[in-house]
Design a protein around this motif. Structure first.
Motif, PDB file in Angstrom:
ATOM      1  N   HIS A 111       0.769  -1.022   0.071  1.00  0.00           N
ATOM      2  CA  HIS A 111      -0.003  -0.066   0.170  1.00  0.00           C
ATOM      3  C   HIS A 111       0.799   1.254  -0.220  1.00  0.00           C
ATOM      4  CE1 HIS A 111      -2.828  -3.084   1.448  1.00  0.00           C
ATOM      5  NE2 HIS A 111      -3.820  -2.175   0.981  1.00  0.00           N
ATOM      6  N   GLN A 112       0.212   2.490  -0.211  1.00  0.00           N
ATOM      7  CA  GLN A 112       0.838   3.727  -0.157  1.00  0.00           C
ATOM      8  C   GLN A 112      -0.148   4.974   0.429  1.00  0.00           C
ATOM      9  OE1 GLN A 112       3.597   5.094  -3.604  1.00  0.00           O
ATOM     10  NE2 GLN A 112       1.884   6.546  -3.970  1.00  0.00           N
ATOM     11  N   VAL A 113       0.422   5.467   1.092  1.00  0.00           N
ATOM     12  CA  VAL A 113      -0.231   6.756   1.616  1.00  0.00           C
ATOM     13  C   VAL A 113      -0.701   7.643   0.743  1.00  0.00           C
ATOM     14  CG1 VAL A 113      -0.154   8.501   3.375  1.00  0.00           C
ATOM     15  CG2 VAL A 113       0.939   6.213   3.847  1.00  0.00           C
ATOM     16  N   VAL A 156       0.262   6.325  12.249  1.00  0.00           N
ATOM     17  CA  VAL A 156       0.100   4.902  12.643  1.00  0.00           C
ATOM     18  C   VAL A 156      -0.016   4.670  13.776  1.00  0.00           C
ATOM     19  CG1 VAL A 156       1.567   2.942  12.427  1.00  0.00           C
ATOM     20  CG2 VAL A 156       1.882   4.940  10.612  1.00  0.00           C
ATOM     21  N   TYR A 157      -1.342   3.944  14.143  1.00  0.00           N
ATOM     22  CA  TYR A 157      -1.647   3.810  15.582  1.00  0.00           C
ATOM     23  C   TYR A 157      -1.133   2.450  16.096  1.00  0.00           C
ATOM     24  CZ  TYR A 157      -4.803   7.718  14.413  1.00  0.00           C
ATOM     25  OH  TYR A 157      -5.313   8.727  14.071  1.00  0.00           O
ATOM     26  N   LEU A 158      -1.036   2.377  17.503  1.00  0.00           N
ATOM     27  CA  LEU A 158      -0.470   1.198  18.028  1.00  0.00           C
ATOM     28  C   LEU A 158      -1.580  -0.026  18.078  1.00  0.00           C
ATOM     29  CD1 LEU A 158       1.538  -0.163  20.113  1.00  0.00           C
ATOM     30  CD2 LEU A 158       0.137   0.818  21.958  1.00  0.00           C
ATOM     31  N   GLU A 159      -2.924   0.262  17.908  1.00  0.00           N
ATOM     32  CA  GLU A 159      -3.902  -0.736  17.705  1.00  0.00           C
ATOM     33  C   GLU A 159      -5.031  -0.019  16.831  1.00  0.00           C
ATOM     34  OE1 GLU A 159      -5.426  -1.110  21.523  1.00  0.00           O
ATOM     35  OE2 GLU A 159      -3.874  -1.914  22.526  1.00  0.00           O
ATOM     36  N   GLY A 160      -5.844  -1.085  16.308  1.00  0.00           N
ATOM     37  CA  GLY A 160      -6.780  -0.766  15.367  1.00  0.00           C
ATOM     38  C   GLY A 160      -8.123   0.235  15.914  1.00  0.00           C
ATOM     39  N   ASP A 161      -7.473   1.416  16.496  1.00  0.00           N
ATOM     40  CA  ASP A 161      -8.461   2.064  17.206  1.00  0.00           C
ATOM     41  C   ASP A 161      -8.025   3.644  17.183  1.00  0.00           C
ATOM     42  OD1 ASP A 161      -9.892   3.646  19.159  1.00  0.00           O
ATOM     43  OD2 ASP A 161      -9.511   1.963  20.640  1.00  0.00           O
ATOM     44  N   ALA A 215       1.090  -4.528   4.341  1.00  0.00           N
ATOM     45  CA  ALA A 215      -0.033  -4.689   4.991  1.00  0.00           C
ATOM     46  C   ALA A 215       0.402  -6.381   5.444  1.00  0.00           C
ATOM     47  CB  ALA A 215      -1.316  -4.739   4.256  1.00  0.00           C
ATOM     48  N   ILE A 216       0.054  -6.590   6.723  1.00  0.00           N
ATOM     49  CA  ILE A 216       0.048  -7.957   7.174  1.00  0.00           C
ATOM     50  C   ILE A 216      -1.525  -8.587   7.389  1.00  0.00           C
ATOM     51  CG2 ILE A 216       0.193  -9.278   9.307  1.00  0.00           C
ATOM     52  CD1 ILE A 216       2.282  -7.286  10.318  1.00  0.00           C
ATOM     53  N   SER A 217      -2.379  -7.422   7.496  1.00  0.00           N
ATOM     54  CA  SER A 217      -3.835  -7.903   7.621  1.00  0.00           C
ATOM     55  C   SER A 217      -4.593  -6.537   7.337  1.00  0.00           C
ATOM     56  CB  SER A 217      -4.285  -8.822   8.791  1.00  0.00           C
ATOM     57  OG  SER A 217      -4.358  -7.734   9.929  1.00  0.00           O
ATOM     58  N   GLU A 218      -6.114  -6.669   7.060  1.00  0.00           N
ATOM     59  CA  GLU A 218      -6.607  -5.626   6.835  1.00  0.00           C
ATOM     60  C   GLU A 218      -8.191  -5.963   7.509  1.00  0.00           C
ATOM     61  OE1 GLU A 218      -7.127  -4.365   2.521  1.00  0.00           O
ATOM     62  OE2 GLU A 218      -5.277  -5.526   2.207  1.00  0.00           O
ATOM     63  N   THR A 219      -8.855  -4.821   8.031  1.00  0.00           N
ATOM     64  CA  THR A 219     -10.032  -4.566   8.438  1.00  0.00           C
ATOM     65  C   THR A 219     -10.898  -3.861   7.312  1.00  0.00           C
ATOM     66  OG1 THR A 219      -9.874  -3.066  10.059  1.00  0.00           O
ATOM     67  CG2 THR A 219      -9.174  -5.333  10.604  1.00  0.00           C
ATOM     68  N   PRO A 220     -12.091  -3.509   7.718  1.00  0.00           N
ATOM     69  CA  PRO A 220     -12.917  -2.449   6.960  1.00  0.00           C
ATOM     70  C   PRO A 220     -12.368  -1.029   7.455  1.00  0.00           C
ATOM     71  CG  PRO A 220     -14.492  -4.173   7.968  1.00  0.00           C
ATOM     72  CD  PRO A 220     -12.963  -4.537   8.483  1.00  0.00           C
ATOM     73  N   THR A 221     -11.704  -1.038   8.527  1.00  0.00           N
ATOM     74  CA  THR A 221     -11.279   0.391   9.053  1.00  0.00           C
ATOM     75  C   THR A 221      -9.750   0.895   9.010  1.00  0.00           C
ATOM     76  OG1 THR A 221     -11.736  -0.147  11.161  1.00  0.00           O
ATOM     77  CG2 THR A 221     -13.223   1.162  10.421  1.00  0.00           C
ATOM     78  N   ILE A 223      -5.567  -0.902   7.969  1.00  0.00           N
ATOM     79  CA  ILE A 223      -4.899  -1.992   7.477  1.00  0.00           C
ATOM     80  C   ILE A 223      -3.479  -2.040   8.702  1.00  0.00           C
ATOM     81  CG2 ILE A 223      -4.842  -1.571   5.234  1.00  0.00           C
ATOM     82  CD1 ILE A 223      -1.913  -0.477   5.197  1.00  0.00           C
ATOM     83  N   GLU A 224      -3.319  -3.483   9.087  1.00  0.00           N
ATOM     84  CA  GLU A 224      -2.315  -3.681   9.846  1.00  0.00           C
ATOM     85  C   GLU A 224      -0.935  -3.740   9.197  1.00  0.00           C
ATOM     86  OE1 GLU A 224      -0.956  -6.903  13.279  1.00  0.00           O
ATOM     87  OE2 GLU A 224      -2.600  -7.408  12.112  1.00  0.00           O
ATOM     88  N   THR A 225       0.170  -3.092   9.753  1.00  0.00           N
ATOM     89  CA  THR A 225       1.454  -3.006   9.130  1.00  0.00           C
ATOM     90  C   THR A 225       2.535  -3.513  10.340  1.00  0.00           C
ATOM     91  OG1 THR A 225       2.237  -0.839   9.829  1.00  0.00           O
ATOM     92  CG2 THR A 225       0.744  -0.991   7.811  1.00  0.00           C
ATOM     93  N   PRO A 226       3.464  -3.818  10.192  1.00  0.00           N
ATOM     94  CA  PRO A 226       4.628  -4.216  11.173  1.00  0.00           C
ATOM     95  C   PRO A 226       4.812  -3.128  12.231  1.00  0.00           C
ATOM     96  CG  PRO A 226       5.497  -4.840   9.297  1.00  0.00           C
ATOM     97  CD  PRO A 226       4.537  -4.216   8.980  1.00  0.00           C
ATOM     98  N   GLU A 227       4.462  -1.884  11.656  1.00  0.00           N
ATOM     99  CA  GLU A 227       4.788  -0.804  12.584  1.00  0.00           C
ATOM    100  C   GLU A 227       3.389  -0.141  13.406  1.00  0.00           C
ATOM    101  OE1 GLU A 227       7.478  -1.132   9.786  1.00  0.00           O
ATOM    102  OE2 GLU A 227       5.403  -0.655   9.008  1.00  0.00           O
ATOM    103  N   GLY A 228       2.284  -0.845  12.910  1.00  0.00           N
ATOM    104  CA  GLY A 228       0.989  -0.436  13.492  1.00  0.00           C
ATOM    105  C   GLY A 228      -0.150  -0.345  12.756  1.00  0.00           C
ATOM    106  N   PHE A 229      -1.228   0.324  12.840  1.00  0.00           N
ATOM    107  CA  PHE A 229      -2.619   0.203  12.123  1.00  0.00           C
ATOM    108  C   PHE A 229      -2.610   1.748  11.515  1.00  0.00           C
ATOM    109  CE2 PHE A 229      -2.764  -3.090  15.158  1.00  0.00           C
ATOM    110  CZ  PHE A 229      -3.636  -3.889  14.655  1.00  0.00           C
ATOM    111  N   VAL A 230      -2.923   1.779  10.157  1.00  0.00           N
ATOM    112  CA  VAL A 230      -2.934   2.782   9.453  1.00  0.00           C
ATOM    113  C   VAL A 230      -4.695   2.876   8.746  1.00  0.00           C
ATOM    114  CG1 VAL A 230      -2.281   4.036   7.518  1.00  0.00           C
ATOM    115  CG2 VAL A 230      -0.722   2.701   8.689  1.00  0.00           C
ATOM    116  N   PRO A 231      -5.266   3.817   8.948  1.00  0.00           N
ATOM    117  CA  PRO A 231      -6.560   4.242   8.582  1.00  0.00           C
ATOM    118  C   PRO A 231      -6.922   3.782   6.860  1.00  0.00           C
ATOM    119  CG  PRO A 231      -6.179   5.932   9.821  1.00  0.00           C
ATOM    120  CD  PRO A 231      -4.904   5.290   9.635  1.00  0.00           C
ATOM    121  N   ARG A 232      -7.690   2.950   6.590  1.00  0.00           N
ATOM    122  CA  ARG A 232      -7.880   2.640   5.425  1.00  0.00           C
ATOM    123  C   ARG A 232      -8.231   3.744   4.397  1.00  0.00           C
ATOM    124  NH1 ARG A 232      -8.517  -2.792   3.601  1.00  0.00           N
ATOM    125  NH2 ARG A 232      -9.643  -1.974   1.773  1.00  0.00           N
ATOM    126  N   GLN A 233      -8.777   4.690   4.886  1.00  0.00           N
ATOM    127  CA  GLN A 233      -9.250   5.913   4.117  1.00  0.00           C
ATOM    128  C   GLN A 233      -8.149   6.572   3.613  1.00  0.00           C
ATOM    129  OE1 GLN A 233     -10.118   5.185   7.192  1.00  0.00           O
ATOM    130  NE2 GLN A 233     -12.264   6.244   7.513  1.00  0.00           N
TER     131      GLN A 233
END
Length: 261
Positions: A82-84, A91-96, A113-119, A121-131
């Motif tokens: 992915h690209q910003v 980049v957040y510590l958790e998907g919150d 990306a390691i995994s994705e949710t509707p809101t 993407i999880e990366t080794p550094e943390g969670f980034v908003p999908r938007q």
């Protein structure tokens, strides 16, 4: 004479080691502890050409630009997914979105990306908003729309990020986002991009106008968008007014008009 920005001294370039940038933004310098030429962003791929104490001579994958970065800014390569595509993101510590932020990244940063949710993407550094991200394969349609994302960003000589950008950095960000190869500096862009338009011809959206040491992206027949020292920011300006202002401040006339078709 060869250009050290693209052809480093062969006596110095003794390695070929793929790595990537691990800091949010890194200066690419002419010499160890030297002046900044350009900047590299999180996740960008490079080839290490030489080890020099705490510095590494590298070649950037995106445009072939060569220079020195601090060794601590590099890490082993991961496959980016992915690209910003927002101007910047956290980049957040958790998907919150209320969890602590770990990093702040600029437009153009590359993520794995390691995994994705509707809101998120999880990366080794943390969670980034999908938007705020798109897949690397998803290219923007219009460089003008990309350039507009940077409206008001402070002017920074050699800058390539949402926290500071220069004229050629803005053009490069806009074109690369659309899948158009683009070198890093305005003189290189004038030499390699598009076809020359005759003096006096009309301006079309997406054209590039060049001055000595400067470049602007045409929005329409009357306006340009450019990172410039007159506004000390990315700004939209009337073309005729910009030509007069730049000439009056001693930087000369338009030296090139290119069309990217």
């Amino acid at each position: 004479m060869t250009d050290p920005r693209s052809v480093p001294d062969p006596d110095l370039a003794t390695r070929s080691e793929p790595m990537q940038i691990m800091a949010p933004i890194v200066d690419l310098c002419r010499q160890p502890d030297g002046a900044r030429d350009r900047q590299l962003l999180f996740g960008e791929r490079v080839t290490v050409l030489r080890h020099d104490a705490e510095w590494r001579l590298i070649r950037a994958q995106k445009d072939g630009y060569c220079g020195f970065v601090q060794a601590k800014s590099l890490t082993a390569c991961r496959d980016a997914t992915h690209q910003v595509t927002a101007r910047s993101t956290h980049v957040y510590l958790e998907g919150d979105l209320k969890s602590p932020e770990q990093l702040c990244l600029s437009f153009g940063s590359q993520l794995s990306a390691i995994s994705e949710t509707p809101t998120f993407i999880e990366t080794p550094e943390g969670f980034v908003p999908r938007q705020h991200v798109h897949r690397l394969s998803d290219k923007a349609d219009n460089p003008i729309d990309v350039a507009r994302l940077f409206m008001g960003v402070p002017y920074l000589w050699g800058g390539n990020s949402a926290w500071g950008i220069d004229c050629s950095g803005l053009v490069q960000a806009a074109l690369l986002a659309c899948g158009t190869p683009c070198p890093g500096d305005s003189d290189q862009q004038l030499q390699s991009l598009g076809r020359t338009v005759a003096p006096g011809a009309s301006y079309e959206p997406g054209d590039l106008l060049f001055w000595t040491g400067h470049v602007a992206l045409v929005i329409d027949e009357h306006t340009i968008i450019h990172a410039n020292a007159g506004h000390m920011a990315v700004a939209i300006e009337n073309i005729d007014a910009a030509i007069s202002r730049i000439s009056a401040q001693g930087d000369g006339p338009v030296t090139g008009h290119k069309r990217l078709d």
